[in-house]
Scaffold this motif. Structure first.
Motif, PDB file in Angstrom:
ATOM      1  N   LEU A 159       0.863  -1.177  -0.062  1.00 32.48           N
ATOM      2  CA  LEU A 159       0.009   0.165   0.000  1.00 32.48           C
ATOM      3  C   LEU A 159       0.857   1.148   0.000  1.00 32.48           C
ATOM      4  CD1 LEU A 159      -3.174   0.650   0.291  1.00 32.48           C
ATOM      5  CD2 LEU A 159      -2.910   0.833   2.711  1.00 32.48           C
ATOM      6  N   GLU A 160       0.471   2.028  -0.836  1.00 34.99           N
ATOM      7  CA  GLU A 160       1.457   3.480  -1.075  1.00 34.99           C
ATOM      8  C   GLU A 160       0.293   4.494  -1.212  1.00 34.99           C
ATOM      9  OE1 GLU A 160       4.432   4.205  -4.109  1.00 34.99           O
ATOM     10  OE2 GLU A 160       5.142   2.041  -3.637  1.00 34.99           O
ATOM     11  N   SER A 161       0.340   5.415  -0.316  1.00 33.17           N
ATOM     12  CA  SER A 161      -0.536   6.851  -0.375  1.00 33.17           C
ATOM     13  C   SER A 161      -2.012   6.223  -0.310  1.00 33.17           C
ATOM     14  CB  SER A 161      -0.131   7.824  -1.565  1.00 33.17           C
ATOM     15  OG  SER A 161       1.183   7.843  -1.266  1.00 33.17           O
ATOM     16  N   GLY A 162      -2.409   5.257   0.089  1.00 30.05           N
ATOM     17  CA  GLY A 162      -3.847   4.829   0.116  1.00 30.05           C
ATOM     18  C   GLY A 162      -4.214   4.077  -1.111  1.00 30.05           C
ATOM     19  N   LEU A 163      -3.052   3.543  -1.998  1.00 32.23           N
ATOM     20  CA  LEU A 163      -3.517   2.925  -3.058  1.00 32.23           C
ATOM     21  C   LEU A 163      -2.633   1.613  -3.055  1.00 32.23           C
ATOM     22  CD1 LEU A 163      -2.942   5.765  -5.629  1.00 32.23           C
ATOM     23  CD2 LEU A 163      -5.058   4.517  -5.374  1.00 32.23           C
ATOM     24  N   ILE A 164      -3.365   0.340  -3.532  1.00 33.27           N
ATOM     25  CA  ILE A 164      -2.582  -0.777  -3.778  1.00 33.27           C
ATOM     26  C   ILE A 164      -1.488  -0.576  -5.053  1.00 33.27           C
ATOM     27  CG2 ILE A 164      -2.507  -3.378  -4.083  1.00 33.27           C
ATOM     28  CD1 ILE A 164      -3.824  -2.786  -1.458  1.00 33.27           C
ATOM     29  N   LYS A 165      -0.376  -0.867  -4.737  1.00 33.59           N
ATOM     30  CA  LYS A 165       0.583  -0.564  -5.893  1.00 33.59           C
ATOM     31  C   LYS A 165       1.187  -1.770  -6.344  1.00 33.59           C
ATOM     32  CE  LYS A 165       1.268   3.849  -6.069  1.00 33.59           C
ATOM     33  NZ  LYS A 165       0.910   4.672  -7.110  1.00 33.59           N
ATOM     34  N   MET A 166       1.374  -3.121  -5.716  1.00 32.59           N
ATOM     35  CA  MET A 166       1.522  -4.226  -5.979  1.00 32.59           C
ATOM     36  C   MET A 166       0.977  -5.274  -5.057  1.00 32.59           C
ATOM     37  SD  MET A 166       5.882  -3.787  -5.932  1.00 32.59           S
ATOM     38  CE  MET A 166       6.111  -5.224  -6.926  1.00 32.59           C
ATOM     39  N   SER A 167       0.694  -6.517  -5.746  1.00 28.98           N
ATOM     40  CA  SER A 167       0.132  -7.559  -4.815  1.00 28.98           C
ATOM     41  C   SER A 167       0.724  -8.858  -5.455  1.00 28.98           C
ATOM     42  CB  SER A 167      -1.272  -7.720  -4.853  1.00 28.98           C
ATOM     43  OG  SER A 167      -1.826  -7.940  -5.870  1.00 28.98           O
ATOM     44  N   GLY A 168       0.760 -10.062  -4.473  1.00 26.72           N
ATOM     45  CA  GLY A 168       1.152 -11.296  -5.277  1.00 26.72           C
ATOM     46  C   GLY A 168       1.462 -11.924  -4.209  1.00 26.72           C
ATOM     47  N   ASN A 169       2.184 -13.185  -4.355  1.00 25.87           N
ATOM     48  CA  ASN A 169       2.764 -14.318  -3.463  1.00 25.87           C
ATOM     49  C   ASN A 169       3.986 -13.562  -2.561  1.00 25.87           C
ATOM     50  OD1 ASN A 169       4.943 -16.228  -3.090  1.00 25.87           O
ATOM     51  ND2 ASN A 169       3.399 -17.765  -3.699  1.00 25.87           N
ATOM     52  N   ALA A 170       3.778 -13.706  -1.163  1.00 32.26           N
ATOM     53  CA  ALA A 170       4.684 -13.031  -0.553  1.00 32.26           C
ATOM     54  C   ALA A 170       6.226 -13.286  -0.574  1.00 32.26           C
ATOM     55  CB  ALA A 170       4.376 -13.295   0.977  1.00 32.26           C
ATOM     56  N   SER A 171       6.512 -14.584  -0.792  1.00 28.36           N
ATOM     57  CA  SER A 171       8.109 -14.923  -1.153  1.00 28.36           C
ATOM     58  C   SER A 171       8.628 -14.200  -2.382  1.00 28.36           C
ATOM     59  CB  SER A 171       8.224 -16.480  -0.985  1.00 28.36           C
ATOM     60  OG  SER A 171       7.654 -17.135  -2.152  1.00 28.36           O
ATOM     61  N   GLU A 172       7.593 -13.992  -3.427  1.00 27.02           N
ATOM     62  CA  GLU A 172       8.076 -13.531  -4.691  1.00 27.02           C
ATOM     63  C   GLU A 172       8.108 -11.946  -4.648  1.00 27.02           C
ATOM     64  OE1 GLU A 172       5.203 -14.784  -7.589  1.00 27.02           O
ATOM     65  OE2 GLU A 172       5.864 -16.867  -7.560  1.00 27.02           O
ATOM     66  N   LEU A 173       7.209 -11.294  -3.955  1.00 23.77           N
ATOM     67  CA  LEU A 173       7.390  -9.810  -3.645  1.00 23.77           C
ATOM     68  C   LEU A 173       8.736  -9.838  -2.670  1.00 23.77           C
ATOM     69  CD1 LEU A 173       3.666  -8.516  -2.731  1.00 23.77           C
ATOM     70  CD2 LEU A 173       5.198  -8.129  -5.034  1.00 23.77           C
ATOM     71  N   ALA A 174       9.148 -10.581  -1.955  1.00 30.00           N
ATOM     72  CA  ALA A 174      10.291 -10.351  -0.964  1.00 30.00           C
ATOM     73  C   ALA A 174      11.523 -10.219  -1.906  1.00 30.00           C
ATOM     74  CB  ALA A 174      10.455 -11.384  -0.120  1.00 30.00           C
ATOM     75  N   LYS A 175      11.407 -10.864  -3.021  1.00 35.27           N
ATOM     76  CA  LYS A 175      12.828 -10.709  -3.983  1.00 35.27           C
ATOM     77  C   LYS A 175      12.456  -9.639  -4.952  1.00 35.27           C
ATOM     78  CE  LYS A 175      12.725 -15.996  -4.056  1.00 35.27           C
ATOM     79  NZ  LYS A 175      11.839 -16.669  -4.396  1.00 35.27           N
ATOM     80  N   ASP A 176      11.386  -9.033  -5.180  1.00 37.20           N
ATOM     81  CA  ASP A 176      11.143  -8.003  -6.063  1.00 37.20           C
ATOM     82  C   ASP A 176      11.946  -6.850  -5.836  1.00 37.20           C
ATOM     83  OD1 ASP A 176       9.720  -5.227  -6.910  1.00 37.20           O
ATOM     84  OD2 ASP A 176       8.722  -6.913  -8.219  1.00 37.20           O
ATOM     85  N   GLU A 177      12.750  -6.552  -6.994  1.00 40.90           N
ATOM     86  CA  GLU A 177      13.667  -5.196  -6.833  1.00 40.90           C
ATOM     87  C   GLU A 177      12.929  -3.917  -6.085  1.00 40.90           C
ATOM     88  OE1 GLU A 177      16.703  -3.211  -9.495  1.00 40.90           O
ATOM     89  OE2 GLU A 177      16.038  -4.813 -10.450  1.00 40.90           O
ATOM     90  N   ALA A 178      11.722  -3.561  -6.700  1.00 42.84           N
ATOM     91  CA  ALA A 178      11.138  -2.203  -6.323  1.00 42.84           C
ATOM     92  C   ALA A 178      10.605  -2.427  -4.758  1.00 42.84           C
ATOM     93  CB  ALA A 178       9.818  -1.978  -6.957  1.00 42.84           C
ATOM     94  N   VAL A 179      10.289  -3.577  -4.453  1.00 44.19           N
ATOM     95  CA  VAL A 179       9.940  -4.016  -3.027  1.00 44.19           C
ATOM     96  C   VAL A 179      11.201  -3.844  -2.048  1.00 44.19           C
ATOM     97  CG1 VAL A 179       8.688  -5.384  -1.266  1.00 44.19           C
ATOM     98  CG2 VAL A 179       7.849  -5.159  -3.567  1.00 44.19           C
ATOM     99  N   THR A 180      12.273  -4.726  -2.559  1.00 45.64           N
ATOM    100  CA  THR A 180      13.224  -4.511  -1.845  1.00 45.64           C
ATOM    101  C   THR A 180      14.038  -3.273  -1.482  1.00 45.64           C
ATOM    102  OG1 THR A 180      13.869  -6.715  -2.953  1.00 45.64           O
ATOM    103  CG2 THR A 180      15.640  -5.634  -1.638  1.00 45.64           C
ATOM    104  N   LYS A 181      14.075  -2.289  -2.461  1.00 48.23           N
ATOM    105  CA  LYS A 181      14.527  -1.150  -2.557  1.00 48.23           C
ATOM    106  C   LYS A 181      13.796  -0.119  -1.509  1.00 48.23           C
ATOM    107  CE  LYS A 181      16.916   1.830  -6.020  1.00 48.23           C
ATOM    108  NZ  LYS A 181      17.014   1.684  -7.430  1.00 48.23           N
ATOM    109  N   ALA A 182      12.499  -0.297  -1.662  1.00 50.54           N
ATOM    110  CA  ALA A 182      11.547   0.643  -0.870  1.00 50.54           C
ATOM    111  C   ALA A 182      11.357   0.206   0.668  1.00 50.54           C
ATOM    112  CB  ALA A 182      10.093   0.839  -1.581  1.00 50.54           C
ATOM    113  N   TYR A 183      11.342  -1.181   0.822  1.00 53.52           N
ATOM    114  CA  TYR A 183      10.805  -1.818   2.055  1.00 53.52           C
ATOM    115  C   TYR A 183      11.827  -2.706   2.837  1.00 53.52           C
ATOM    116  CZ  TYR A 183       6.556   0.204   0.101  1.00 53.52           C
ATOM    117  OH  TYR A 183       5.833   1.226  -0.333  1.00 53.52           O
TER     118      TYR A 183
END
Length: 237
Positions: free
Chosen positions: A210-234
């Motif tokens: 969730l970013e600024s009240g909007l869902i920006k991404m969703s999916g399998n948790a283990s895949e999101l944990a490897k996602d570059e954008a997620v890694t960088k931001a969170y």
């Protein structure tokens, strides 16, 4: 896997400020789903709207096949949707025992209440040791255990956890997340709001960002944990 909670196009405002801008998400029975995002993204607002503490501007919330948007908090709890709030919010002048009793205040099944009391004291042995101690005299970690245990005394079908690791020492954070996994193993579905994205993604099945009240991404948790954008931001990658 059957659908337990479905949120469609949820908008929530504080006065003229729109905090949640069209969020849609689902939670299936038996899952741990996490909603991650930075402070102020709207995570707690979503949770408070699900549990009836805030009324949505528009959108629908369906729990176990029934529309619950706009219903009162106590009606929602009675349906099996219980929240452990951000900041713990235990009753400081009441003992552990009294706090747990309050968690079960809408229930009349005495045997079930006693079984659940034993279950939470097994999950959190520290609470058994502190059973007659006032909540306010306990450590932050113990208060967090009590907040989760109190929510579980409502016999939830869905347990809402709002920032359970906030302000805790790393060793306690690990313990809280291990306990979250154990709670799911006991058949309770969990929606987890958490700033500690790494820990949340580690235990969850699916995740929404969730970013600024909007869902920006969703999916399998283990895949999101490897996602570059997620890694960088969170995840500090």
């Amino acid at each position: 896997m059957s659908l337990l909670l479905e949120i469609k196009d949820l908008h929530v405002a504080y006065g003229s400020i729109l905090a949640v801008k069209g969020v849609s998400l689902t939670v299936n029975e038996g899952e741990i789903v996490t909603l991650i995002g930075s402070n102020g993204a709207g995570k707690s607002t979503v949770l408070r709207t699900i549990s009836g503490l805030l009324k949505p501007k528009s959108g629908t919330i369906t729990f176990a096949g029934e529309h619950i948007e706009g219903k009162e908090g106590h009606e929602i709890v009675a349906k099996g949707l219980c929240q452990s709030p951000e900041g713990r919010r235990i009753f400081p002048d009441m003992s552990v025992r009294e706090n747990l009793d309050l968690g079960a205040f809408l229930r009349t099944d005495k045997a079930g209440i006693e079984a659940d009391r034993e279950r939470v004291l097994e999950l959190f042995p520290r609470l058994r040791q502190r059973y007659e101690q006032k909540g306010g005299t306990m450590s932050g970690g113990e208060q967090q255990m009590l907040a989760v245990a109190r929510a579980m005394m409502g016999a939830p079908k869905l347990l809402l956890l709002d920032e359970p690791s906030m302000g805790l020492a790393p060793v306690l954070v690990d313990m809280i997340f291990e306990t979250i996994v154990k709670i799911r193993e006991q058949g309770i579905t969990i929606l987890l709001i958490e700033q500690n994205a790494a820990a949340a993604l580690d235990v969850a099945d699916r995740a929404y960002v969730l970013e600024s009240g909007l869902i920006k991404m969703s999916g399998n948790a283990s895949e999101l944990a490897k996602d570059e954008a997620v890694t960088k931001a969170y995840l500090g990658g």
